[in-house]
Scaffold this active site. Structure first.
Site, short mmCIF file in Angstrom:
data_model
loop_
_atom_site.label_atom_id
_atom_site.label_comp_id
_atom_site.label_asym_id
_atom_site.label_seq_id
_atom_site.Cartn_x
_atom_site.Cartn_y
_atom_site.Cartn_z
N HIS A 46 2.89 2.11 -3.61
CA HIS A 46 1.60 2.28 -4.52
C HIS A 46 1.14 3.97 -3.60
O HIS A 46 0.84 4.60 -5.02
CB HIS A 46 0.51 2.02 -4.10
N GLU A 59 0.87 -1.44 0.16
CA GLU A 59 0.17 0.07 0.21
C GLU A 59 1.08 1.05 -0.15
O GLU A 59 0.65 2.45 -0.95
CB GLU A 59 -1.39 0.20 1.27
N HIS A 67 -19.94 -6.88 -16.86
CA HIS A 67 -18.75 -6.46 -17.51
C HIS A 67 -18.54 -7.11 -18.82
O HIS A 67 -17.72 -6.54 -20.00
CB HIS A 67 -17.68 -6.74 -16.00
#
Length: 354
Positions: free
Chosen positions: A81, A78, A255
């Protein structure tokens, strides 16, 4: 004219805008890896991690958040990022700073687009914070993905505009307007990217076994209302999702239908402009990327979403955005094959009238 023949200031903004495009693609992939590793809440706060700029040890993390034990691998994913995203902001600020002097000396410098990039990045940063504070609320996660791809597209478009201006494109030329088919295709792309983000944020990637049917069925056992209920409550953690199986299956089928619609638009675009020699390679690239992306989506379903293949699917989305942006650019700014000023004028009249 070659890049080496331009001024240092032009070389700087061209390199920064191109590097920003590449770095943004990397940020999007890092965000996808964070999500796929279930590391979106690896750090329970923002912008630090357990109150520290770096991932702390387990003892300090426990003192900060006793109810959220540290998982170091997820926390570092995390924070990686976030560090990459911070680098992207710095690059955009440098691009604006270097472009300030060029804007004063050159008419037509894309200054508004440069400022728009900074605004979108600020909004994107806010969504990054909301992703954590709203505990992976699917609406925010989806918008965060769309924001990342939008930043990449803006960086790329800005680079193309700067390159055209730096290399002295004819001032008499004006861009062609996007036709209705172009607009429909771009809208289909945005909707399909949003559906991809919604599928991922609701953990519906493998809600359907088999292809093209869903769990051996076609329309039964699909809860469309719950699957696309956009007013989900804010508060509970959406890690691993909150929807039941029928709702996730509906998202997965949605999708798939979006992918079919986008492929149809891309193929229609390629067929409609097959007679334009300059457009053929760019549209072929966009159609080929769309087909490869659809194949990756099918493979993810059949192979049960392995991490490396899911990352390739995200990379395919990045490539699809870039390829369609490049095709749209070439449509807007075709290279006229003319030999005289009168011919160029005639060409310009045809572009503006069309």
């Amino acid at each position: 004219m070659r890049l080496s023949q331009t001024s240092p200031a032009w070389r700087s903004v061209l390199r920064l805008s191109l590097a920003g495009t590449g770095l943004c693609a990397l940020v999007v992939l890092a965000g996808a890896a964070t999500r796929l590793m279930d590391a979106g809440l690896g750090c329970p706060d923002w912008p630090g991690c357990y109150g520290a700029p770096l991932v702390p040890d387990a003892e300090r993390a426990l003192a900060h958040s006793p109810h959220l034990p540290l998982e170091a691998t997820k926390a570092w994913m995390e924070m990686l990022h976030r560090y990459l995203a911070a680098g992207l902001v710095i690059m955009a600020l440098l691009l604006a700073w270097r472009g300030l002097g060029l804007r004063r000396r050159h008419d037509g410098y894309p200054w508004r687009l440069t400022l728009g990039l900074l605004v979108v990045l600020a909004v994107q940063g806010a969504f990054g914070a909301f992703t954590v504070t709203f505990k992976l609320w699917p609406q925010v996660v989806t918008l965060h993905l769309l924001g990342g791809l939008s930043v990449m597209a803006i960086f790329l478009w800005l680079h193309l505009r700067l390159r055209r201006l730096a290399f002295g494109a004819p001032a008499v030329m004006r861009p062609r307007r996007l036709t209705s088919l172009w607009r429909v295709t771009l809208l289909a792309l945005v909707l399909q990217l949003a559906l991809g983000g919604w599928t991922s944020s609701n953990y519906a990637g493998i809600a359907c076994q088999g292809f093209p049917s869903c769990n051996g069925r076609w329309v039964e056992a699909l809860d469309w209302g719950e699957g696309f209920h956009l007013t989900q409550a804010v508060g509970p953690s959406y890690l691993y999702g909150q929807l039941h199986a029928e709702a996730r299956s509906a998202i997965q089928v949605g999708h798939r239908l979006g992918a079919a619609a986008l492929l149809a638009c891309l193929m229609a675009l390629g067929w409609r402009y097959r007679g334009e020699r300059q457009m053929r390679p760019w549209l072929a690239l966009a159609v080929g990327t769309g087909l490869a992306q659809a194949a990756l989506g099918v493979a993810n379903v059949l192979l049960w979403l392995p991490l490396w293949l899911a990352l390739l699917h995200t990379a395919g989305a990045v490539c699809l955005v870039a390829s369609l942006a490049l095709a749209a650019w070439r449509w807007r700014w075709p290279v006229p094959q003319v030999a005289s000023a009168s011919a160029l004028s005639a060409y310009q009249n045809s572009v503006t009238s069309g």
